[in-house]
Scaffold this motif. Structure first.
Motif, PDB file in Angstrom:
ATOM      1  N   ALA A 172      36.617  25.808  35.071  1.00  0.00           N
ATOM      2  CA  ALA A 172      35.305  26.136  35.616  1.00  0.00           C
ATOM      3  C   ALA A 172      35.419  26.787  36.994  1.00  0.00           C
ATOM      4  O   ALA A 172      34.696  27.750  37.312  1.00  0.00           O
ATOM      5  N   LEU A 173      36.324  26.283  37.832  1.00  0.00           N
ATOM      6  CA  LEU A 173      36.507  26.871  39.157  1.00  0.00           C
ATOM      7  C   LEU A 173      37.072  28.284  39.054  1.00  0.00           C
ATOM      8  O   LEU A 173      36.637  29.206  39.763  1.00  0.00           O
ATOM      9  N   LEU A 174      38.032  28.484  38.168  1.00  0.00           N
ATOM     10  CA  LEU A 174      38.593  29.815  37.975  1.00  0.00           C
ATOM     11  C   LEU A 174      37.521  30.795  37.494  1.00  0.00           C
ATOM     12  O   LEU A 174      37.465  31.947  37.950  1.00  0.00           O
ATOM     13  N   HIS A 175      36.677  30.331  36.594  1.00  0.00           N
ATOM     14  CA  HIS A 175      35.578  31.163  36.085  1.00  0.00           C
ATOM     15  C   HIS A 175      34.659  31.579  37.226  1.00  0.00           C
ATOM     16  O   HIS A 175      34.252  32.746  37.322  1.00  0.00           O
ATOM     17  N   GLN A 176      34.350  30.642  38.115  1.00  0.00           N
ATOM     18  CA  GLN A 176      33.451  30.949  39.227  1.00  0.00           C
ATOM     19  C   GLN A 176      34.063  31.973  40.173  1.00  0.00           C
ATOM     20  O   GLN A 176      33.380  32.899  40.639  1.00  0.00           O
ATOM     21  N   VAL A 177      35.357  31.842  40.461  1.00  0.00           N
ATOM     22  CA  VAL A 177      36.012  32.808  41.349  1.00  0.00           C
ATOM     23  C   VAL A 177      36.006  34.201  40.725  1.00  0.00           C
ATOM     24  O   VAL A 177      35.734  35.208  41.396  1.00  0.00           O
ATOM     25  N   LEU A 178      36.281  34.280  39.438  1.00  0.00           N
ATOM     26  CA  LEU A 178      36.256  35.583  38.768  1.00  0.00           C
ATOM     27  C   LEU A 178      34.850  36.176  38.777  1.00  0.00           C
ATOM     28  O   LEU A 178      34.675  37.391  38.951  1.00  0.00           O
ATOM     29  N   GLN A 179      33.858  35.311  38.619  1.00  0.00           N
ATOM     30  CA  GLN A 179      32.479  35.812  38.689  1.00  0.00           C
ATOM     31  C   GLN A 179      32.152  36.312  40.094  1.00  0.00           C
ATOM     32  O   GLN A 179      31.440  37.317  40.256  1.00  0.00           O
ATOM     33  N   ASP A 180      32.700  35.639  41.110  1.00  0.00           N
ATOM     34  CA  ASP A 180      32.530  36.118  42.487  1.00  0.00           C
ATOM     35  C   ASP A 180      33.152  37.501  42.664  1.00  0.00           C
ATOM     36  O   ASP A 180      32.597  38.354  43.365  1.00  0.00           O
ATOM     37  N   PHE A 181      34.313  37.716  42.048  1.00  0.00           N
ATOM     38  CA  PHE A 181      34.937  39.044  42.105  1.00  0.00           C
ATOM     39  C   PHE A 181      33.960  40.110  41.600  1.00  0.00           C
ATOM     40  O   PHE A 181      33.771  41.161  42.238  1.00  0.00           O
ATOM     41  N   LEU A 182      33.356  39.825  40.442  1.00  0.00           N
ATOM     42  CA  LEU A 182      32.478  40.818  39.829  1.00  0.00           C
ATOM     43  C   LEU A 182      31.167  40.970  40.589  1.00  0.00           C
ATOM     44  O   LEU A 182      30.653  42.083  40.742  1.00  0.00           O
ATOM     45  N   ASP A 183      30.631  39.843  41.077  1.00  0.00           N
ATOM     46  CA  ASP A 183      29.380  39.925  41.833  1.00  0.00           C
ATOM     47  C   ASP A 183      29.546  40.764  43.091  1.00  0.00           C
ATOM     48  O   ASP A 183      28.588  41.429  43.531  1.00  0.00           O
ATOM     49  N   SER A 184      30.738  40.752  43.658  1.00  0.00           N
ATOM     50  CA  SER A 184      30.981  41.540  44.867  1.00  0.00           C
ATOM     51  C   SER A 184      31.354  42.985  44.553  1.00  0.00           C
ATOM     52  O   SER A 184      31.581  43.776  45.473  1.00  0.00           O
ATOM     53  N   HIS A 185      31.424  43.319  43.254  1.00  0.00           N
ATOM     54  CA  HIS A 185      31.759  44.681  42.843  1.00  0.00           C
ATOM     55  C   HIS A 185      30.792  45.172  41.764  1.00  0.00           C
ATOM     56  O   HIS A 185      31.191  45.826  40.794  1.00  0.00           O
ATOM     57  N   GLN A 186      29.531  44.855  41.938  1.00  0.00           N
ATOM     58  CA  GLN A 186      28.522  45.322  40.988  1.00  0.00           C
ATOM     59  C   GLN A 186      28.498  46.839  40.931  1.00  0.00           C
ATOM     60  O   GLN A 186      28.645  47.508  41.943  1.00  0.00           O
ATOM     61  N   LEU A 201      30.735  48.655  39.972  1.00  0.00           N
ATOM     62  CA  LEU A 201      32.102  49.184  40.030  1.00  0.00           C
ATOM     63  C   LEU A 201      33.001  48.603  38.931  1.00  0.00           C
ATOM     64  O   LEU A 201      33.825  49.313  38.363  1.00  0.00           O
ATOM     65  N   SER A 202      32.844  47.295  38.665  1.00  0.00           N
ATOM     66  CA  SER A 202      33.821  46.592  37.830  1.00  0.00           C
ATOM     67  C   SER A 202      33.135  45.733  36.773  1.00  0.00           C
ATOM     68  O   SER A 202      32.123  45.072  37.047  1.00  0.00           O
ATOM     69  N   ALA A 203      33.713  45.707  35.582  1.00  0.00           N
ATOM     70  CA  ALA A 203      33.233  44.847  34.501  1.00  0.00           C
ATOM     71  C   ALA A 203      34.216  43.728  34.179  1.00  0.00           C
ATOM     72  O   ALA A 203      33.849  42.752  33.531  1.00  0.00           O
ATOM     73  N   ASN A 204      35.468  43.860  34.625  1.00  0.00           N
ATOM     74  CA  ASN A 204      36.505  42.894  34.294  1.00  0.00           C
ATOM     75  C   ASN A 204      37.186  42.393  35.564  1.00  0.00           C
ATOM     76  O   ASN A 204      37.370  43.159  36.519  1.00  0.00           O
ATOM     77  N   ALA A 205      37.553  41.118  35.550  1.00  0.00           N
ATOM     78  CA  ALA A 205      38.205  40.510  36.710  1.00  0.00           C
ATOM     79  C   ALA A 205      39.408  39.702  36.254  1.00  0.00           C
ATOM     80  O   ALA A 205      39.412  39.119  35.159  1.00  0.00           O
ATOM     81  N   TYR A 206      40.419  39.632  37.121  1.00  0.00           N
ATOM     82  CA  TYR A 206      41.683  38.992  36.767  1.00  0.00           C
ATOM     83  C   TYR A 206      42.195  38.159  37.943  1.00  0.00           C
ATOM     84  O   TYR A 206      42.057  38.553  39.106  1.00  0.00           O
ATOM     85  N   LEU A 207      42.817  37.022  37.625  1.00  0.00           N
ATOM     86  CA  LEU A 207      43.400  36.179  38.659  1.00  0.00           C
ATOM     87  C   LEU A 207      44.606  35.451  38.084  1.00  0.00           C
ATOM     88  O   LEU A 207      44.491  34.730  37.084  1.00  0.00           O
ATOM     89  N   ASN A 208      45.759  35.656  38.696  1.00  0.00           N
ATOM     90  CA  ASN A 208      46.983  34.924  38.352  1.00  0.00           C
ATOM     91  C   ASN A 208      47.401  34.092  39.545  1.00  0.00           C
ATOM     92  O   ASN A 208      47.415  34.589  40.681  1.00  0.00           O
ATOM     93  N   ILE A 209      47.755  32.845  39.297  1.00  0.00           N
ATOM     94  CA  ILE A 209      48.199  31.947  40.364  1.00  0.00           C
ATOM     95  C   ILE A 209      49.578  31.417  39.998  1.00  0.00           C
ATOM     96  O   ILE A 209      49.775  30.880  38.895  1.00  0.00           O
ATOM     97  N   HIS A 210      50.519  31.571  40.910  1.00  0.00           N
ATOM     98  CA  HIS A 210      51.902  31.125  40.699  1.00  0.00           C
ATOM     99  C   HIS A 210      52.210  30.009  41.696  1.00  0.00           C
ATOM    100  O   HIS A 210      51.972  30.169  42.899  1.00  0.00           O
TER     101      HIS A 210
END
Length: 298
Positions: free
Chosen positions: A77-91, A93-102
């Motif tokens: 759920a937290l990862l989903h929210q961060v990805l949604q924040d990515f898209l909300d800040s790029h209305q 411009l972007s339809a897809n968001a990606y996040l990898n954590i190592h």
């Protein structure tokens, strides 16, 4: 004097109109919480640039959105929210968001016999995406174990048998004689070869999973293999480890099959791909086996 407006070069039109599949940053240092542990991590954050007329994205907005990860335990759920924040800040411009954590997950593991315990690191990667409003999470986990070659074990037993014949041909033996010979360096003339091995597990989670089940998956994998590498040990633990290796002789093919069957039984996994690598002590090359599985739709 009026302050000059700072230029926004990214907002300018692109010299060549062309959408891009992924734009962002790799290797962002940040702390994250996984299963209650605060870990040093590296993040790859990006979005698609679907507006081919736009010159670029706003990378600082992605960076700032990652602050959510520093406050709470990582969950889907937290990862989903961060990805949604990515898209909300790029209305627009972007339809897809990606996040990898190592990160390196730290788990305290008990010794096999003694009351000792120690910490082991498990390299993990969390890959989350939000593409066309569809959320997706994948996990990658590396698990180290010991593998003893069945072929070398059989060859070693044959040499020990031959040594026994050479030492006691046509002799009448007592139980004590055999016992003493087995405990001597003259008796055990050969040993099987074993090597540190790695299982790399790539897992896709079911949509209903509300936590990242690293601990459970690692426990299932190590139980299936039977020879997970140890931390703090006494001689009794080392002897128990030798026994575990002797009772779990395996080629890379055997290890891959064991893991496949164990992961199928793990709840919350939709599909997986695994690779086992036995870093050969006999050869200068590795022995590798891969396997995959996908749950049939209900």
């Amino acid at each position: 004097m009026n302050a000059l407006m700072l230029p926004d070069i990214a907002a300018q039109a692109a010299r060549q109109s062309l959408p891009l599949e992924w734009v962002g940053m790799r290797g962002i240092a940040l702390p994250v919480f996984i299963e209650g542990q605060r870990l040093a991590a590296r993040a790859d954050a990006g979005v698609s640039l679907d507006d081919g007329e736009a010159r670029g994205i706003h990378m600082s907005r992605l960076y700032l959105a990652l602050e959510r990860l520093q406050q709470h335990d990582l969950t889907p759920a937290l990862l989903h929210q961060v990805l949604q924040d990515f898209l909300d800040s790029h209305q627009s411009l972007s339809a897809n968001a990606y996040l990898n954590i190592h990160a390196d997950l730290l788990l305290k593991r008990p010794a096999l016999i003694s009351p000792l315990a120690g910490w082991k690191t498990y390299p993990v990667t969390i890959a989350a995406s939000l593409k066309n409003k569809v959320f997706h999470v994948e996990l990658q986990i590396d698990v180290e174990y010991s593998s003893t070659c069945p072929c070398s074990a059989a060859l070693a037993r044959q040499l020990i048998q031959q040594q026994f014949i050479d030492n006691f041909a046509n002799q009448s033996l007592q139980h004590a004689d055999v016992l003493a010979w087995l405990g001597s360096t003259n008796g055990i003339v050969a040993t099987p070869h074993s090597q540190r091995s790695t299982a790399q597990l790539h897992l896709v989670l079911e949509d209903f999973v509300d936590a990242l089940p690293f601990d459970a998956i690692i426990n299932d994998a190590e139980a299936a293999l039977g020879t997970a590498v140890q931390t703090a040990v006494k001689r009794a633990d080392e002897q128990a480890f030798a026994l575990a290796n002797g009772q779990n002789l395996m080629f890379c093919e055997d290890a891959a099959r064991r893991l496949n069957l164990a992961l199928r039984r793990s709840p919350g996994i939709r599909r997986f791909h695994l690779r086992v690598t036995h870093a050969e002590s006999l050869h200068a090359h590795d022995a590798v086996a891969e396997s995959q599985w996908q749950r049939e739709p209900a």
